[in-house]
Design an enzyme around this catalytic site. Structure first.
Site, PDB file in Angstrom:
ATOM      1  N   LEU A 181       0.828  -1.208   0.000  1.00 32.32           N
ATOM      2  CA  LEU A 181       0.000   0.000   0.000  1.00 32.32           C
ATOM      3  C   LEU A 181       0.861   1.256   0.000  1.00 32.32           C
ATOM      4  CD1 LEU A 181      -2.595   1.604   0.170  1.00 32.32           C
ATOM      5  CD2 LEU A 181      -2.569   1.275   2.657  1.00 32.32           C
ATOM      6  N   ALA A 206       2.725  -2.076   9.074  1.00 37.51           N
ATOM      7  CA  ALA A 206       2.106  -3.133   9.882  1.00 37.51           C
ATOM      8  C   ALA A 206       2.981  -4.364   9.833  1.00 37.51           C
ATOM      9  CB  ALA A 206       0.721  -3.474   9.341  1.00 37.51           C
ATOM     10  N   ASP A 208      10.773   4.310  12.122  1.00 33.08           N
ATOM     11  CA  ASP A 208      10.178   3.134  12.771  1.00 33.08           C
ATOM     12  C   ASP A 208       8.935   3.572  13.537  1.00 33.08           C
ATOM     13  OD1 ASP A 208       9.538   0.918  14.270  1.00 33.08           O
ATOM     14  OD2 ASP A 208      11.595   0.534  14.939  1.00 33.08           O
ATOM     15  N   TYR A 212      -2.770 -12.116  14.576  1.00 35.54           N
ATOM     16  CA  TYR A 212      -2.736 -10.954  13.677  1.00 35.54           C
ATOM     17  C   TYR A 212      -4.078 -10.216  13.721  1.00 35.54           C
ATOM     18  CZ  TYR A 212      -2.966  -8.434   9.177  1.00 35.54           C
ATOM     19  OH  TYR A 212      -3.141  -7.478   8.199  1.00 35.54           O
ATOM     20  N   LYS A 235      -4.770  -6.466  15.120  1.00 36.49           N
ATOM     21  CA  LYS A 235      -5.317  -5.415  14.246  1.00 36.49           C
ATOM     22  C   LYS A 235      -6.617  -4.857  14.836  1.00 36.49           C
ATOM     23  CE  LYS A 235      -3.969  -4.244  10.702  1.00 36.49           C
ATOM     24  NZ  LYS A 235      -2.980  -3.186  10.315  1.00 36.49           N
TER      25      LYS A 235
END
Ligand SMILES: NC(=O)c1ccc[n+]([C@@H]2O[C@H](COP(=O)([O-])OP(=O)(O)OC[C@H]3O[C@@H](n4cnc5c(N)ncnc54)[C@H](OP(=O)(O)O)[C@@H]3O)[C@@H](O)[C@H]2O)c1
Length: 284
Positions: free
Chosen positions: A12, A60, A36, A125, A129
């Site tokens: 992205l 991510a 970072d 994960y 998220k």
């Protein structure tokens, strides 16, 4: 009106960088090695140095199976750090855009998931998220959180990205056909992000290309499109397999189609069907 992109080296982040350059949107693209997300002083310094009007967090930890064994890191990168960045943006009046995933859902519904549907992740994960969405919106209620699914573009590392290369190198492709979802062409998402920022959208919303599919549907359509374009592919056969046979560490939702009507209502735009993105994907 500068945009700061975090994680600019990913699928992205790269698409956004190209999109902004083509649209002449001033933008600072920070790759992981440059900035970072998990380094709060560095993030604060970058905000003060570049004075962006908007930060898009495309950073991510996306290695879904790795997250199963790297739980702490998954929650730090995907939840705690984005929330700190959102808070730092809020203190400076900078808009914050964050990206989340269809993997927050357990896949038990049999109709497309709406933003307000109950989220129950099956993986570390997905859990990280989901925590990220909640903490970002708690830190900055005017932030925008966009859930997307199966992101693909040329040069990425996801399975759909790699399929494009495999068409030219493998005679037989073994592709899972037992999970149903959406896919998101990164250049279309980059355009959607520009539109949503311009509309000052906030809260949670879903974005993915129209139409549901399995990975096998994607592979079939990609082969057909490559043949139509006269590309010299090696692939002769697509063999459907079960996801279970892949022995992946993380569980994925069997069904995670996203209902994107909130995006379409808000912007007045219809998202193009995923099949219409394939010729651009193959041409890049
Ligand atoms: N890919 C998908 O299928 C998919 C599906 C649903 C949602 N999403 C979401 O979409 C967003 C964009 O993902 P993507 O598809 O572009 O994934 P990607 O290609 O894996 O990009 C993620 C980028 O984040 C960088 N990154 C990781 N940790 C970082 C840190 N601490 N600080 C700064 N950068 C860091 C990575 O750099 P290194 O590689 O150098 O660490 C990588 O360049 C993510 O929020 C992801 O969760 C993706």
């Amino acid at each position: 009106m500068t945009q700061l992109i975090l994680g600019a080296g990913g699928i992205l982040g790269s698409a956004l960088t190209r999109h902004n350059a083509a649209r002449k949107i001033p933008c600072v693209s920070a790759k992981h090695a440059d900035l970072d997300l998990c380094d709060p002083p560095a993030i604060e310094a970058a905000l003060d140095r570049y004075v962006p009007s908007c930060v898009v967090n495309a950073a991510a930890l996306t290695a879904v199976d790795l997250c199963e064994t790297e739980r702490e890191r998954a929650f730090e990168v995907n939840a705690a750090a984005p929330a700190r960045a959102a808070a730092a943006c809020r203190r400076r009046g900078i808009r914050f855009v964050h990206i989340s995933t269809d993997y927050v859902f357990d896949g038990q519904l049999r109709r497309p998931y709406r933003e307000e549907d109950f989220a129950r992740p099956l993986s570390v994960y997905g859990a990280a998220k989901l925590e990220g969405e909640r903490r970002v919106l708690a830190a900055d209620p005017s932030a925008l959180v966009i859930r997307v699914a199966w992101v693909f573009d040329c040069g990425g590392r996801t399975f759909l990205c790699r399929l494009r290369e495999m068409l030219f190198s493998e005679e037989t492709l073994r592709v899972a056909d037992d999970r149903t979802g959406n896919c998101t062409y990164a250049p279309d998402l980059a355009e959607a992000i520009e539109i949503l920022i311009a509309r000052r959208a906030s809260g949670l919303l879903h974005f993915a290309n129209r139409g549901e599919l399995s990975w096998r549907d994607f592979a079939d359509a990609l082969v057909a499109e490559a043949r139509r374009l006269g590309r010299p592919i090696r692939c002769r056969k697509i063999e459907p397999i079960s996801s279970a046979s892949l022995n992946l560490a993380a569980r994925r939702p069997p069904y995670s189609v996203l209902d994107t009507s909130r995006y379409e209502r808000l912007t007045g735009r219809t998202i193009r069907p995923w099949r219409e993105t394939l010729s651009a994907f193959l041409r890049e």
